[in-house]
Design an enzyme around this catalytic site. Structure first.
Site, PDB file in Angstrom:
ATOM      1  N   ASP A   1       0.850  -1.187   0.000  1.00 23.99           N
ATOM      2  CA  ASP A   1       0.000   0.000   0.000  1.00 23.99           C
ATOM      3  C   ASP A   1       0.892   1.246   0.000  1.00 23.99           C
ATOM      4  O   ASP A   1       1.889   1.316   0.712  1.00 23.99           O
ATOM      5  CB  ASP A   1      -0.911  -0.001   1.235  1.00 23.99           C
ATOM      6  CG  ASP A   1      -2.062   0.978   1.095  1.00 23.99           C
ATOM      7  OD1 ASP A   1      -3.221   0.522   0.989  1.00 23.99           O
ATOM      8  OD2 ASP A   1      -1.806   2.203   1.079  1.00 23.99           O
TER       9      ASP A   1
ATOM     10  N   ASN B   1     -12.864  -3.409   2.616  1.00 24.52           N
ATOM     11  CA  ASN B   1     -13.781  -2.288   2.743  1.00 24.52           C
ATOM     12  C   ASN B   1     -14.739  -2.287   1.555  1.00 24.52           C
ATOM     13  O   ASN B   1     -14.357  -2.665   0.444  1.00 24.52           O
ATOM     14  CB  ASN B   1     -12.996  -0.969   2.782  1.00 24.52           C
ATOM     15  CG  ASN B   1     -12.080  -0.879   3.995  1.00 24.52           C
ATOM     16  OD1 ASN B   1     -12.432  -1.366   5.071  1.00 24.52           O
ATOM     17  ND2 ASN B   1     -10.906  -0.281   3.820  1.00 24.52           N
TER      18      ASN B   1
ATOM     19  N   GLN C   1     -14.467   2.409   1.585  1.00 21.77           N
ATOM     20  CA  GLN C   1     -13.754   2.076   0.349  1.00 21.77           C
ATOM     21  C   GLN C   1     -13.461   3.344  -0.446  1.00 21.77           C
ATOM     22  O   GLN C   1     -14.357   4.174  -0.666  1.00 21.77           O
ATOM     23  CB  GLN C   1     -14.600   1.115  -0.500  1.00 21.77           C
ATOM     24  CG  GLN C   1     -13.872   0.621  -1.755  1.00 21.77           C
ATOM     25  CD  GLN C   1     -14.693  -0.396  -2.536  1.00 21.77           C
ATOM     26  OE1 GLN C   1     -15.874  -0.630  -2.245  1.00 21.77           O
ATOM     27  NE2 GLN C   1     -14.068  -1.003  -3.529  1.00 21.77           N
TER      28      GLN C   1
ATOM     29  N   HIS D   1     -10.379  -5.256  -3.288  1.00 19.45           N
ATOM     30  CA  HIS D   1      -9.039  -5.528  -2.754  1.00 19.45           C
ATOM     31  C   HIS D   1      -9.136  -5.982  -1.311  1.00 19.45           C
ATOM     32  O   HIS D   1     -10.007  -5.542  -0.568  1.00 19.45           O
ATOM     33  CB  HIS D   1      -8.129  -4.297  -2.860  1.00 19.45           C
ATOM     34  CG  HIS D   1      -8.737  -3.033  -2.315  1.00 19.45           C
ATOM     35  ND1 HIS D   1      -9.641  -2.291  -3.033  1.00 19.45           N
ATOM     36  CD2 HIS D   1      -8.570  -2.386  -1.146  1.00 19.45           C
ATOM     37  CE1 HIS D   1     -10.004  -1.238  -2.323  1.00 19.45           C
ATOM     38  NE2 HIS D   1      -9.374  -1.271  -1.159  1.00 19.45           N
TER      39      HIS D   1
ATOM     40  N   HIS E   1      -7.041  -5.807   2.122  1.00 18.49           N
ATOM     41  CA  HIS E   1      -5.902  -5.250   2.852  1.00 18.49           C
ATOM     42  C   HIS E   1      -5.332  -6.319   3.775  1.00 18.49           C
ATOM     43  O   HIS E   1      -6.097  -7.046   4.430  1.00 18.49           O
ATOM     44  CB  HIS E   1      -6.351  -4.106   3.777  1.00 18.49           C
ATOM     45  CG  HIS E   1      -6.841  -2.873   3.103  1.00 18.49           C
ATOM     46  ND1 HIS E   1      -6.061  -1.753   2.952  1.00 18.49           N
ATOM     47  CD2 HIS E   1      -8.035  -2.564   2.552  1.00 18.49           C
ATOM     48  CE1 HIS E   1      -6.762  -0.792   2.359  1.00 18.49           C
ATOM     49  NE2 HIS E   1      -7.967  -1.269   2.107  1.00 18.49           N
TER      50      HIS E   1
HETATM   51  P1  5GP Z   1      -9.743   1.398   0.450  1.00 17.26           P
HETATM   52  O1  5GP Z   1      -9.842   2.682   1.223  1.00 17.26           O
HETATM   53  O2  5GP Z   1     -10.430   1.525  -0.898  1.00 17.26           O
HETATM   54  O3  5GP Z   1     -10.133   0.181   1.193  1.00 17.26           O
HETATM   55  O4  5GP Z   1      -8.192   1.192   0.190  1.00 17.26           O
HETATM   56  C1  5GP Z   1      -7.519   1.719  -0.910  1.00 17.26           C
HETATM   57  C2  5GP Z   1      -6.060   1.663  -0.581  1.00 17.26           C
HETATM   58  O5  5GP Z   1      -5.330   1.857  -1.775  1.00 17.26           O
HETATM   59  C3  5GP Z   1      -5.602   2.734   0.403  1.00 17.26           C
HETATM   60  O6  5GP Z   1      -5.031   2.120   1.542  1.00 17.26           O
HETATM   61  C4  5GP Z   1      -4.594   3.551  -0.393  1.00 17.26           C
HETATM   62  O7  5GP Z   1      -3.489   3.965   0.388  1.00 17.26           O
HETATM   63  C5  5GP Z   1      -4.181   2.596  -1.497  1.00 17.26           C
HETATM   64  N1  5GP Z   1      -3.794   3.236  -2.728  1.00 17.26           N
HETATM   65  C6  5GP Z   1      -4.464   4.218  -3.385  1.00 17.26           C
HETATM   66  N2  5GP Z   1      -3.817   4.564  -4.509  1.00 17.26           N
HETATM   67  C7  5GP Z   1      -2.709   3.765  -4.564  1.00 17.26           C
HETATM   68  C8  5GP Z   1      -1.633   3.660  -5.508  1.00 17.26           C
HETATM   69  O8  5GP Z   1      -1.568   4.348  -6.528  1.00 17.26           O
HETATM   70  N3  5GP Z   1      -0.669   2.745  -5.228  1.00 17.26           N
HETATM   71  C9  5GP Z   1      -0.716   1.945  -4.110  1.00 17.26           C
HETATM   72  N4  5GP Z   1       0.279   1.083  -3.934  1.00 17.26           N
HETATM   73  N5  5GP Z   1      -1.721   2.023  -3.199  1.00 17.26           N
HETATM   74  C10 5GP Z   1      -2.700   2.922  -3.440  1.00 17.26           C
END
Ligand code: 5GP
Ligand code: ZN
Length: 114
Positions: free
Chosen positions: A30, A87, A94, A100, A102
Site C-alpha cells: 500500500d 472495505n 472504500q 481488494h 488489505h
Molecule cells: P480502500 O480505502 O479503498 O479500502 O483502500 C484503498 C487503498 O489503496 C488505500 O489504503 C490507499 O493507500 C491505497 N492506494 C491508493 N492509490 C494507490 C496507488 O496508486 N498505489 C498503491 N500502492 N496504493 C494505493
C-alpha cells in the site's frame, strides 16, 4: 476499466511495489501504509467491490483470502498474525472501486475500527 487506479497498476501504467503475481491476482505494498506490513491483494479482473460479486465468484473470493494469508505467512506473519480487511462502498470506507483485500501486520491493531 480505463479510469481505475488498480487496473492501471495491473497494466503497469502506474508503478507499484509488487509482492506476488499470478494469472488471477496481484499483491503490492500500500502506498500509504497503516502498519509496518500493509499490502493489498487484488483480482486482475475489475470487480468494483465485494457486494458486486455473484455465486460464480465464490471461488475467486476464497482464493483471494487464501492468497492473502499465504503471502502474509510467507513474509513471516504466521506466528503473530495479521488483519485481513475488505472495505466496501461509502460506509465501509472504500476509496478505490476495485475489489481488494488489505493485509496489515507488524503491530497490535485495535478493535473496533473508528
Ligand atoms: P480502500 O480505502 O479503498 O479500502 O483502500 C484503498 C487503498 O489503496 C488505500 O489504503 C490507499 O493507500 C491505497 N492506494 C491508493 N492509490 C494507490 C496507488 O496508486 N498505489 C498503491 N500502492 N496504493 C494505493
Ligand atoms: Zn479496476
Amino acid at each position: 476499466m480505463d479510469d481505475c487506479i488498480f487496473c492501471k497498476i495491473i497494466k503497469g501504467e502506474i508503478p507499484s511495489k509488487k509482492i506476488f503475481e499470478d494469472d488471477e491476482f496481484l499483491a503490492f505494498h500500500d502506498v500509504n501504509p497503516q502498519a509496518p506490513l500493509h499490502f493489498l491483494v487484488i483480482p486482475k479482473r475489475h470487480i468494483p467491490n465485494i457486494m458486486e460479486t455473484a455465486e460464480a465468484d465464490a471461488g475467486l473470493l476464497g482464493r483471494l483470502l487464501f492468497r492473502s494469508q499465504k503471502i502474509a505467512a510467507g513474509l513471516g506473519f504466521g506466528e503473530k498474525g495479521a488483519r485481513f480487511v475488505i472495505n466496501c462502498k461509502a460506509d465501509g470506507g472504500q476509496t478505490v472501486d476495485h475489489l481488494h483485500c488489505h493485509v496489515l501486520g507488524g503491530r497490535s491493531l485495535q478493535w473496533p475500527p473508528g
